[in-house]
Design an enzyme around this catalytic site. Structure first.
Site, PDB file in Angstrom:
ATOM      1  N   GLU A 257       0.868  -1.178   0.000  1.00  0.00           N
ATOM      2  CA  GLU A 257       0.000   0.000   0.000  1.00  0.00           C
ATOM      3  C   GLU A 257       0.903   1.226   0.000  1.00  0.00           C
ATOM      4  OE1 GLU A 257      -2.666   2.615   2.771  1.00  0.00           O
ATOM      5  OE2 GLU A 257      -3.364   0.533   2.806  1.00  0.00           O
ATOM      6  N   CYS A 291      -2.548   7.992   4.049  1.00  0.00           N
ATOM      7  CA  CYS A 291      -2.436   7.638   2.636  1.00  0.00           C
ATOM      8  C   CYS A 291      -3.723   7.881   1.863  1.00  0.00           C
ATOM      9  CB  CYS A 291      -2.012   6.177   2.498  1.00  0.00           C
ATOM     10  SG  CYS A 291      -3.068   5.027   3.409  1.00  0.00           S
TER      11      CYS A 291
END
Length: 520
Positions: A257, A291
């Site tokens: 990720e 994120c």
């Protein structure tokens, strides 16, 4: 004025107890700074590559007994850990705030997510991973089953920004599926990880089964990748690419990720005031150090003026500070490096002609790494913040003429992690969501809808990563699928030319019947 943090609420004795759980024999330490004050929070013992090797060996031994204990045992242990996380939430919140500089509310989101993930995998692992029958190539003659075997040792590399939530989202499904874990914690988030890990150890997870190491990413992170049978990495795209390449060189899998430059679209039928209130949270939660947080807003020109006015007004009203309670809305950046990055992005944009609608400056009066929530307009492609991830409390607002233009602008990025759409029509929002290149799309929410949906996969497209965490997918990445077939003995499959000649007619007819019955 909210009360400010002067001294860490975590005692030196408690800190020493937690850091003693690190696998470390180097005798060296690194100073960890408290973002709210700039003072040294504690000295963190550092690990060596040999420590990783030793931790991996011990974890592999522990994994054999953990796997043999079965799903029911693992379920009971994880559910006890769920309860301990909630019982110890105040200490976890104190540690998270002190270590990362986030608000109490943002810290609570982490603990809530950690408990949710733990409960989900405790109760779902058996069902997802149970052995199932599959249709055999020749029904009745052959029976086929598919089962799952744990990969063995999972390497987890966790960043500092969401140390509890992102840790548990990778570690717990690995444990629930019968694996062991060696985890590299970022120095700045190690105490939070160790405190949450302690709840699982006290609940019955063997200490050797989940080892935590810390230190230089190049040395210790590489050692974790080299020791593991599968790797989970969360962090920047450049570093994640290197992790993926090293994993591939060993023929092991990886879930990555990585970065994001996440867009939010405000359509002409949205309520601009309501959209602005939700968008402010989506941008400035955890000071943008997330994120999936929003960094780009594209708003239809028909509602642009009203939306921008409401967004700026709400941003200016945010309460910023270092209180260890719920009296603040935004906190501090976590380090001097992040403050420098954010300042450079804003200064570069202003120097090249962008307009600051609010914010745009550091707040040393509040603490060493505080920076005001900042709204920019007039950002162009030659500015650093246009296409590059800022990872801080900075957002760019741009007007668009139509939904087609908004979709094109949202997709015009090397990243594809998260996106958001605000509209008065859910049907319209769903239609546009199908056209967005992102691993998750939220309608009338910024990121929390998808982020909190533990039963659904989370991950990115394009340069935002590969693989998925959460949901059944979050378990299946940690196991090897195995097919076991058995002959029923009703008919022997042909082994000679003569036997083939006798059975080809029957086998051809079988295929025709299966097609007529629409069987797979």
């Amino acid at each position: 004025m909210p009360a400010t943090l002067r001294i860490s609420p975590i005692s030196a004795d408690r800190t020493a107890q937690l850091v003693a759980d690190l696998t470390s024999t180097s005798g060296t330490t690194a100073e960890v700074i408290a973002p709210f004050t700039g003072a040294v929070l504690h000295a963190l013992p550092l690990s060596t590559a040999d420590d990783v090797v030793d931790a991996a060996a011990a974890a592999r031994i522990a994994q054999k007994a953990w796997r043999a204990a079965g799903f029911a045992h693992r379920r009971a242990v994880l559910l006890r850990a769920h309860d301990l996380l909630l019982e110890r939430r105040n200490e976890l919140l104190d540690i998270l705030q002190t270590e990362t500089g986030k608000t109490r509310g943002n810290a609570f989101e982490e603990v809530f997510a950690g408990a949710s993930v733990t409960r989900y995998y405790a109760v779902s692992a058996r069902g997802v991973l149970r052995t199932r029958r599959r249709r055999a190539g020749i029904p009745v003659v052959v029976k086929t089953r598919v089962g799952y075997k744990p990969k063995g040792l999972i390497g987890v590399i966790t960043p500092w920004n969401y140390p509890i939530a992102l840790s548990i989202m990778d570690v717990i499904p690995a444990l629930a599926s019968g694996n062991a874990v060696v985890q590299k914690a970022d120095n700045q988030g190690a105490l939070s990880i160790l405190a949450s890990r302690r709840a699982f150890i006290d609940a019955g997870v063997p200490e050797a089964l989940w080892a935590v190491v810390a230190g230089d990413g190049t040395e210790i992170g590489t050692a974790v990748v080299d020791a593991a049978d599968y790797v989970c990495f969360t962090g920047s795209t450049p570093t994640g690419t290197k992790v993926g390449e090293r994993a591939a060189s060993r023929l092991i899998g990886a879930s990555l990720e990585l970065g994001g430059k996440n867009p939010l679209i405000v359509l002409d039928d949205a309520n601009p005031t309501d959209a602005a209130a939700s968008a402010v949270y989506a941008v400035f939660s955890s000071m943008g150090q997330l994120c999936v947080s929003i960094e780009r807003i594209y708003v239809d020109r028909l509602v642009a003026a009203e939306f921008t006015r409401a967004f700026v007004e709400r941003t200016r009203g945010l309460r910023q500070g270092s209180a260890l309670n719920y009296s603040t809305d935004v906190g501090s950046l976590t380090s001097a490096a992040l403050l420098d990055r954010v300042s450079k992005h804003v200064d570069d944009a202003v120097a090249k002609g962008a307009t600051v609608l609010t914010g745009g400056r550091a707040r040393p009066d509040l603490g060493p790494f505080f920076f005001e929530p900042t709204v920019l307009t007039g950002v162009t492609a030659d500015m650093e913040c246009f296409a590059n991830e800022t990872f801080g409390p900075v957002v760019v607002i741009a007007e668009v003429a139509s939904e087609t233009e908004a979709i094109a602008a949202a997709n015009a990025s090397d990243f594809g992690l998260n996106a958001s759409i605000f509209t008065g029509s859910l049907a319209r929002g769903r239609r546009i969501a199908e056209l967005i290149d992102a691993g998750s799309v939220n309608i009338n929410e910024g990121y929390r809808g998808s982020f909190s949906s533990i039963d659904a996969p989370m991950g990115g497209m394009k340069q935002s990563g590969m693989g998925r965490r959460n949901g059944p997918e979050g378990l299946l990445r940690f196991v090897e699928a195995r097919t076991i077939s058995e002959s029923t003995g009703l008919i022997n499959l042909p082994r000679t030319g003569e036997e083939f000649e006798k059975l080809t007619g029957l086998m051809t007819a079988t295929l025709q019947v299966l097609k007529a019955l629409r069987w797979r």
